[in-house]
Design a protein around this motif. Structure first.
Motif, PDB file in Angstrom:
ATOM      1  N   VAL A   1      -3.844   2.749  10.221  1.00  0.00           N
ATOM      2  CA  VAL A   1      -3.372   2.059   9.019  1.00  0.00           C
ATOM      3  C   VAL A   1      -3.559   2.956   7.796  1.00  0.00           C
ATOM      4  CG1 VAL A   1      -3.891   0.139   7.450  1.00  0.00           C
ATOM      5  CG2 VAL A   1      -3.615  -0.286   9.892  1.00  0.00           C
TER       6      VAL A   1
ATOM      7  N   ILE B   1       1.343  -7.608   6.096  1.00  0.00           N
ATOM      8  CA  ILE B   1       0.492  -8.734   5.677  1.00  0.00           C
ATOM      9  C   ILE B   1      -0.576  -9.002   6.737  1.00  0.00           C
ATOM     10  CG2 ILE B   1       0.410 -11.230   5.226  1.00  0.00           C
ATOM     11  CD1 ILE B   1       3.107 -11.073   3.956  1.00  0.00           C
ATOM     12  N   GLU B   2      -0.197  -8.809   8.004  1.00  0.00           N
ATOM     13  CA  GLU B   2      -1.169  -9.035   9.075  1.00  0.00           C
ATOM     14  C   GLU B   2      -2.199  -7.921   9.149  1.00  0.00           C
ATOM     15  OE1 GLU B   2       1.161  -9.545  12.607  1.00  0.00           O
ATOM     16  OE2 GLU B   2       2.132 -11.368  11.872  1.00  0.00           O
TER      17      GLU B   2
ATOM     18  N   GLN C   1      -0.656   5.045  -0.103  1.00  0.00           N
ATOM     19  CA  GLN C   1      -1.664   4.724  -1.105  1.00  0.00           C
ATOM     20  C   GLN C   1      -3.059   5.221  -0.704  1.00  0.00           C
ATOM     21  OE1 GLN C   1      -2.728   0.624  -1.452  1.00  0.00           O
ATOM     22  NE2 GLN C   1      -2.970   0.723  -3.666  1.00  0.00           N
ATOM     23  N   PHE C   2      -3.278   5.372   0.586  1.00  0.00           N
ATOM     24  CA  PHE C   2      -4.629   5.745   1.033  1.00  0.00           C
ATOM     25  C   PHE C   2      -4.815   7.254   1.103  1.00  0.00           C
ATOM     26  CE2 PHE C   2      -4.081   1.483   3.082  1.00  0.00           C
ATOM     27  CZ  PHE C   2      -4.907   0.825   2.188  1.00  0.00           C
TER      28      PHE C   2
ATOM     29  N   LYS D   1      -8.058 -13.545   7.929  1.00  0.00           N
ATOM     30  CA  LYS D   1      -7.041 -12.898   8.766  1.00  0.00           C
ATOM     31  C   LYS D   1      -6.337 -11.801   7.974  1.00  0.00           C
ATOM     32  CE  LYS D   1      -4.664 -16.538  10.083  1.00  0.00           C
ATOM     33  NZ  LYS D   1      -3.579 -17.356  10.625  1.00  0.00           N
ATOM     34  N   GLY D   2      -6.017 -10.691   8.630  1.00  0.00           N
ATOM     35  CA  GLY D   2      -5.203  -9.650   8.005  1.00  0.00           C
ATOM     36  C   GLY D   2      -5.854  -8.987   6.818  1.00  0.00           C
ATOM     37  N   ALA D   3      -7.185  -8.840   6.854  1.00  0.00           N
ATOM     38  CA  ALA D   3      -7.879  -8.350   5.667  1.00  0.00           C
ATOM     39  C   ALA D   3      -8.041  -6.830   5.636  1.00  0.00           C
ATOM     40  CB  ALA D   3      -9.240  -9.015   5.553  1.00  0.00           C
ATOM     41  N   LEU D   4      -7.622  -6.132   6.693  1.00  0.00           N
ATOM     42  CA  LEU D   4      -7.902  -4.694   6.754  1.00  0.00           C
ATOM     43  C   LEU D   4      -7.355  -3.933   5.540  1.00  0.00           C
ATOM     44  CD1 LEU D   4      -8.965  -2.179   8.111  1.00  0.00           C
ATOM     45  CD2 LEU D   4      -6.942  -2.127   9.564  1.00  0.00           C
ATOM     46  N   ILE D   5      -6.101  -4.188   5.172  1.00  0.00           N
ATOM     47  CA  ILE D   5      -5.515  -3.418   4.067  1.00  0.00           C
ATOM     48  C   ILE D   5      -6.226  -3.699   2.735  1.00  0.00           C
ATOM     49  CG2 ILE D   5      -3.392  -3.017   2.737  1.00  0.00           C
ATOM     50  CD1 ILE D   5      -1.887  -3.281   5.431  1.00  0.00           C
ATOM     51  N   PRO D   6      -6.422  -4.975   2.370  1.00  0.00           N
ATOM     52  CA  PRO D   6      -7.185  -5.200   1.135  1.00  0.00           C
ATOM     53  C   PRO D   6      -8.588  -4.591   1.170  1.00  0.00           C
ATOM     54  CG  PRO D   6      -6.368  -7.302   2.020  1.00  0.00           C
ATOM     55  CD  PRO D   6      -5.804  -6.216   2.868  1.00  0.00           C
TER      56      PRO D   6
ATOM     57  N   GLN E   1      -8.199  -1.000   0.490  1.00  0.00           N
ATOM     58  CA  GLN E   1      -7.859  -0.809  -0.929  1.00  0.00           C
ATOM     59  C   GLN E   1      -9.104  -0.880  -1.793  1.00  0.00           C
ATOM     60  OE1 GLN E   1      -4.836  -3.867  -1.069  1.00  0.00           O
ATOM     61  NE2 GLN E   1      -3.158  -2.387  -1.178  1.00  0.00           N
TER      62      GLN E   1
ATOM     63  N   ALA F   1       0.826  -1.203   0.000  1.00  0.00           N
ATOM     64  CA  ALA F   1       0.000   0.000   0.000  1.00  0.00           C
ATOM     65  C   ALA F   1       0.864   1.259   0.000  1.00  0.00           C
ATOM     66  CB  ALA F   1      -0.952  -0.013   1.185  1.00  0.00           C
ATOM     67  N   GLY F   2       2.081   1.115  -0.498  1.00  0.00           N
ATOM     68  CA  GLY F   2       2.897   2.302  -0.670  1.00  0.00           C
ATOM     69  C   GLY F   2       3.624   2.723   0.586  1.00  0.00           C
TER      70      GLY F   2
ATOM     71  N   PHE G   1      -0.923   5.530   7.609  1.00  0.00           N
ATOM     72  CA  PHE G   1       0.475   5.070   7.519  1.00  0.00           C
ATOM     73  C   PHE G   1       0.908   4.891   6.071  1.00  0.00           C
ATOM     74  CE2 PHE G   1       3.758   1.792   7.297  1.00  0.00           C
ATOM     75  CZ  PHE G   1       4.665   2.272   8.228  1.00  0.00           C
ATOM     76  N   TYR G   2       0.010   4.369   5.254  1.00  0.00           N
ATOM     77  CA  TYR G   2       0.374   4.013   3.882  1.00  0.00           C
ATOM     78  C   TYR G   2       0.026   5.141   2.911  1.00  0.00           C
ATOM     79  CZ  TYR G   2       0.889  -0.683   5.739  1.00  0.00           C
ATOM     80  OH  TYR G   2       1.298  -1.771   6.462  1.00  0.00           O
TER      81      TYR G   2
END
Ligand code: FMN
Ligand code: SF4
Ligand code: SF4
Ligand code: SF4
Ligand code: FES
Ligand code: FES
Lengths: 617, 159
Positions: free
Chosen positions: B66, A314-315, B72-73, B27-32, B35, A299-300, B69-70
C-alpha cells in the motif's frame, strides 16, 4: 424536535448585512493562492485604523479566477458589489470611497448582485454581465455568496428543504422516480443516468448498503468539485443523505483527494454542524432515518477516481480497478451494494427534489439535461469556474464568457475531458456542449475541465504530455494499458525530438485502437483519446515534426533553431556571456553567430539580447 | 544519541501509539494510519511500517504494498519544506515547465531530490486545483499562483 421552517424564518434577513457594512473576501484555495489573506489583513488593519464598525468575513469562490483576489463590499440596503484584482495597496481607497463615502469605485467593480435593492448605475448586474449573462447557477448558486461554514446560511437559502420533503412526504421509490424524471446523468465523466443507478442499488438484495461520493477529482485542469466542496459542502451532504434514503443505505463515505486540504476541513466542519442539529446521524429530523457519513482522504493515485479502485482504496488496499460486473450497485464496499456518484451529481439532487424533476429537465438538450460546471483555463482572458445550461456552444463559452484568447492570439484547440478527453479545433467551436456531441467529435464531457490552447501550443507536445501522465498513472494491472502507454509515449517523445518517421503515425494509431479496445478500466480505455483526436485534427503538426523537422508552435526544444540577424546585432556580447554551452562567437562590436552543433537550445541568449537580433525558428 | 533526541523519539512513538489506539478495530484504517504516521515522522521508516503491520495483524508485505502504491507516501526522509510544482495541463500550457526549471536551478536539485541542507524537497504534482491561476505551486500547505520564474527567489527566501 428541530422545526426547519421556524429556523429558516428566524434567519430571514440575517444573510444581508443588517445595520453594518460588510466586507467579504473570497478565501478558497485559489483566492488564498492569489493573495486573499493579505487583502483580508489589509482590510482589517484599515478598518481598525479608521475605527469603522464593519463585519469582515470570508466566503468561497465566486468563480472569477482571473480577477482574484475578489472582495465584496455591501452597505445596508444597497446591492452587494464585487471588486476584482484587489491588492493591499488598493484597500484604503476602496474603504474610503465605498464604505466611508458610500460611493462604489466603479472602475474596479466587476459586478453587483441584484437582490431587490436599487442597483448602482455604471456597474454591471450579475445576471446580465458578460461573464455571468449566459450562466445558470444551480449547483454553484451559493458559491461566493454565502459563508460555506455556516449551516444557518445554508438553511436560510433553502437548504434542507429537500431532505425534509423527502423524509416526511416521499417514499424511496418516489425519490428515485423524481431523479429519473429530471434526466440527471452522472457528472463524473461517463454520464450514466443517476436515477437508474439508484434503482439498481435499491433493488440489490441485502440490508447493509452504502453511498459513496467520488471527490477524487484527479483530472489536471479541473477544480469543479473542489470549488463546490469548499463553497457549499452542505449541498453535497444533503444530496448524499437523500440518496442514502432512496437506495436504503445508512452509511456513507466521501473520498476526497489529499491535495484538497481546505475541502476536507470544510466538509468536516459541515458534517459536525449537521450532526449537531440532527440533520445527519441517528434519527434524522425525528423520522427514524439514520445516516452516518465519513470522510476518507485519498493518497495520491489518479486511478483511484475509477469507482472500483476507489472502493478498494476506502477498504485500505492498493487502489487497483477490477473487472465489472459485478457493478458496485451489486457488490461494492466490503461486498455490499453501493451507490457511487460524483460530487456535482449529488450537489444537484437537493435542487431537483426542491424544484421538481420537470424543472431540471426543462434545461439543456434532449439527452443532456440541466446545467454543467466547467473550469475554464489555459490561454484565455477570463479563467474561471462557470455553470452553463447543457447545449450551449463551445464558442459561447470560450469567446463570450471567457472573453477569447489572451493577448489576442489565435485560438488553436480546446482540450475537454482531461486525460480521457480530446482536443477539438476551431471548426468544432459551434458544437453544442452535451454528452453525445462531444463524444461523437472525439472528446468527452468528462468532469468539466476545459483547457484552451493558442497558436503557441504544440499539439504533439500536448499528446505527449497526456501520455506521460497516463503512463505514470497506469496501475499496471493489465498489459495493454501498462505496455501500450509506454510504447505510445516513446513514439510521441521521438517525434517531439525530431527523430520521428512517417510510419510512426500508423503505428501510433494502431496501438491507440488496441489499448482503447482491450484495456480493463476507463483509464486505459480512454487514454488514447488525446492521441487520436490530435492525430485526427492536427495531423499536419505531426507531419511538420517528422518531415520538416520543425515544430510550428516553437515548443519542442530539440527542433528549434536559434539564429542571429547580422543586420541587427551590435556585437555587445551579452548573448555569448549568457550561453551555457559556448555556442556563440564573434569579435567585439562585430555581428556574432551561433554554432548550431554546440547550441543546446536553452533560449538564454534570446532573453538577454536587447536588440531583438536573435530569433527562434 | 543525546537526551533531547531520545525524548523526541519517545514523543513520536507515543503519538503513533495514540493513532493506532484511535483506529483500533476500524475497518479499512490502514491508509489513514499510514497518513498520520507520515505526519508524525515526515516519512515512513521501515520499522514503523513493521510495527503498524504487527498492530493491525496483517503481513508486512501488505503494508509495504500500500505504501508503495500511493504517491503520497514516502519511504525516505524528506526536507523540511516540500515544494510541489504543478505540471498539470493548465499549468503546462502556461509555462509550468519553465517554472520547474527555474526552481530546479535556484535550488540546484532535480525532481524528487532534497537540498544538501535538508531545507527543501522538490516534487511535481499533476494538478493542485487552482488552475485558473496557472502556473501554480504549493510549498507545504501554502499555494502560490500566477507565478513567473522571476517571482521564485523571493518566495523561497521566506522558508
Ligand atoms: C481513471 C478514472 C478516473 C476517474 N476519476 C473520477 C473522478 O475523479 N471523479 C469522479 O467523479 N469520477 C471519476 N471517474 C468515474 C468513476 O469511475 C465513476 O464513473 C463516477 O464516479 C460515477 O459517478 P457519476 O455517475 O455521478 O458520474 C473516473 C474514472 C476513471 C476510469
Ligand atoms: S487499464 Fe490501466 S489503469 Fe486500468 S486496470 Fe489496466 S493497467 Fe490499471
Ligand atoms: S546580445 Fe544581441 S546584439 Fe548583443 S551580440 Fe548577441 S545577438 Fe548581438
Ligand atoms: S539557445 Fe542557449 S545554447 Fe543555444 S546559442 Fe542560445 S544561449 Fe547558447
Ligand atoms: S479563483 Fe476560485 S476557483 Fe478560481
Ligand atoms: S493544472 Fe496546475 S493547478 Fe491544475
Amino acid at each position: 424536535m428541530l422545526d426547519l421552517k421556524e429556523w429558516r424564518d428566524s434567519l430571514q434577513g440575517r444573510l444581508r448585512p443588517g445595520d453594518r457594512p460588510s466586507l467579504t473576501v473570497g478565501m478558497s484555495t485559489c483566492g488564498q493562492a492569489a493573495g486573499g489573506a493579505r487583502v483580508m489583513a489589509a482590510l482589517e488593519e484599515e478598518a481598525g485604523r479608521l475605527g469603522l464598525q464593519v463585519d469582515i468575513n470570508q466566503t468561497s469562490c465566486i468563480g472569477m479566477c482571473y480577477a482574484e483576489p475578489v472582495v465584496e463590499v455591501a452597505l445596508p440596503g444597497k446591492p452587494r458589489v464585487f471588486y476584482g484584482h484587489v491588492t493591499p495597496e488598493r484597500v484604503p481607497v476602496l474603504i474610503e470611497k465605498h464604505v466611508v463615502q458610500g460611493e462604489p469605485v466603479r472602475e474596479w467593480a466587476l459586478v453587483q448582485v441584484e437582490d431587490g435593492t436599487v442597483p448602482y448605475d455604471g456597474i454591471p448586474v450579475m445576471g446580465t454581465s458578460p461573464y455571468y449573462g449566459c450562466q445558470v447557477r444551480v449547483v454553484t448558486s451559493r458559491l461566493g455568496l454565502t459563508d460555506p461554514e455556516s449551516l444557518d446560511a445554508y438553511v436560510a437559502t433553502g437548504g434542507y428543504e429537500a431532505l425534509e420533503k423527502v423524509l416526511r412526504r416521499m417514499t424511496p421509490e418516489e425519490v428515485i422516480e423524481e431523479i429519473k424524471a429530471s434526466g440527471l446523468r452522472g457528472r463524473g465523466g461517463a454520464g450514466f443516468p443517476t436515477g437508474l443507478k439508484w434503482s439498481f442499488t435499491r433493488q440489490a438484495p441485502g440490508d447493509k448498503k452504502y453511498v459513496v461520493c467520488n471527490a477524487d477529482e484527479g483530472d489536471p485542469g479541473a477544480f469543479m468539485d473542489r470549488s463546490v466542496l469548499e463553497g457549499d459542502p452542505f449541498t453535497v451532504i444533503e444530496g448524499m443523505t437523500i440518496a442514502a434514503y432512496a437506495v436504503g443505505a445508512d452509511e456513507g463515505y466521501i473520498y476526497c483527494r489529499a491535495e484538497y486540504p481546505l475541502a476536507i476541513k470544510r466538509l468536516k466542519t459541515a458534517i459536525a454542524a449537521a450532526e449537531e442539529k440532527g440533520l445527519l446521524g441517528r434519527d434524522i429530523l425525528g423520522t427514524g432515518f439514520n445516516f452516518e457519513l465519513h470522510i476518507k482522504a485519498g493518497a495520491g493515485a489518479f486511478v483511484c477516481g475509477e469507482e472500483t479502485a476507489l472502493l478498494a482504496s476506502i477498504e485500505g488496499r492498493r487502489g487497483m480497478p477490477r473487472v465489472r460486473p459485478p457493478f458496485p450497485a451489486q457488490q461494492g464496499l466490503w461486498g455490499k451494494p453501493t451507490n457511487i456518484n460524483n460530487v456535482e451529481t449529488y450537489a444537484n439532487v437537493p435542487f431537483i427534489i426542491k424544484n421538481g424533476g420537470r424543472w431540471f429537465a426543462a434545461m439543456g438538450t434532449e439527452k443532456s439535461k440541466g446545467t454543467k460546471v466547467f473550469c475554464l483555463t489555459g490561454k484565455i482572458k477570463n479563467t474561471g469556474l462557470i455553470e452553463v445550461p447543457m447545449g450551449i456552444t463551445l464558442r459561447e463559452i470560450i469567446f463570450d464568457i471567457a472573453g477569447g484568447i489572451q493577448d489576442d492570439k489565435q485560438f488553436k484547440a480546446v482540450q475537454i475531458g482531461g486525460p480521457s478527453g480530446g482536443c477539438l479545433p476551431e471548426d468544432k467551436l459551434d458544437l453544442p456542449v452535451d454528452y453525445d456531441s462531444l463524444t461523437a467529435a472525439g472528446a468527452i464531457m468528462g468532469s468539466g475541465g476545459m483547457v484552451v490552447m493558442d497558436e503557441n501550443t504544440c499539439m504533439v507536445d500536448v499528446a505527449r504530455f497526456f501520455l506521460n501522465f497516463t503512463q505514470a498513472e497506469s496501475c499496471g494491472k493489465c498489459t495493454p494499458c501498462r505496455e501500450g502507454t509506454k510504447r505510445m509515449l516513446e513514439i510521441l517523445t521521438r517525434i517531439c525530438e525530431g527523430e520521428g518517421r512517417m510510419e510512426d503515425l500508423d503505428t501510433l494509431e494502431a496501438l491507440a485502437r488496441v489499448v482503447k479496445n482491450t484495456a480493463l478500466c476507463g483509464l486505459g480505455q480512454t487514454c488514447p483519446n488525446p492521441v487520436l483526436s490530435t492525430l485526427h485534427y492536427f495531423r499536419h503538426e505531426y507531419e511538420a515534426h517528422i518531415k520538416d523537422k520543425r515544430c510550428p508552435a516553437h515548443v519542442c526544444q530539440a527542433l528549434l533553431v536559434y539564429t542571429i540577424d547580422a543586420e541587427k546585432c551590435t556585437g555587445c556580447g551579452a548573448c555569448a556571456r549568457a550561453c551555457p554551452s559556448g555556442a556563440i562567437s564573434g569579435e567585439k562590436k562585430q555581428p556574432h553567430r551561433i554554432d548550431p552543433a554546440l547550441c543546446i537550445k536553452c533560449g538564454s541568449c534570446m532573453e538577454k539580447c536587447k536588440f531583438g537580433a536573435i530569433s527562434r525558428l | 544519541m543525546d537526551a533531547s533526541g531520545n525524548n523526541d523519539m519517545n514523543i513520536k512513538a507515543k503519538a503513533l501509539a495514540d493513532v493506532l489506539e484511535r483506529y483500533g478495530g476500524t475497518k479499512g484504517a490502514l491508509i489513514p494510519i499510514l497518513q498520520e504516521a507520515q505526519e508524525i515522522y515526515g516519512y515512513l521508516p521501515r520499522e514503523i511500517m513493521q510495527e503498524i503491520a504487527k498492530k493491525l495483524k496483517i503481513p508486512f508485505s501488505q503494508v509495504y504494498g500500500v505504501a508503495t502504491f500511493y504517491t503520497q507516501f514516502h519511504l525516505k526522509p524528506r526536507g523540511q519544506n516540500i515544494i510541489r510544482i504543478c505540471q498539470g495541463t493548465a499549468c503546462h500550457v502556461r509555462g509550468g515547465a519553465r517554472l520547474l526549471e527555474a526552481i530546479s536551478k535556484a535550488l540546484g536539485i532535480g525532481k524528487n531530490e532534497t537540498t544538501a541542507d535538508g531545507r527543501f524537497t522538490l516534487e511535481t504534482v499533476a494538478c493542485l486545483g487552482s488552475c485558473g491561476l496557472a502556473p501554480v505551486m504549493m510549498i507545504n500547505e501554502e499555494t502560490y499562483g500566477r507565478l513567473t520564474p522571476e517571482k521564485i527567489p523571493a518566495i523561497l527566501e521566506k522558508y
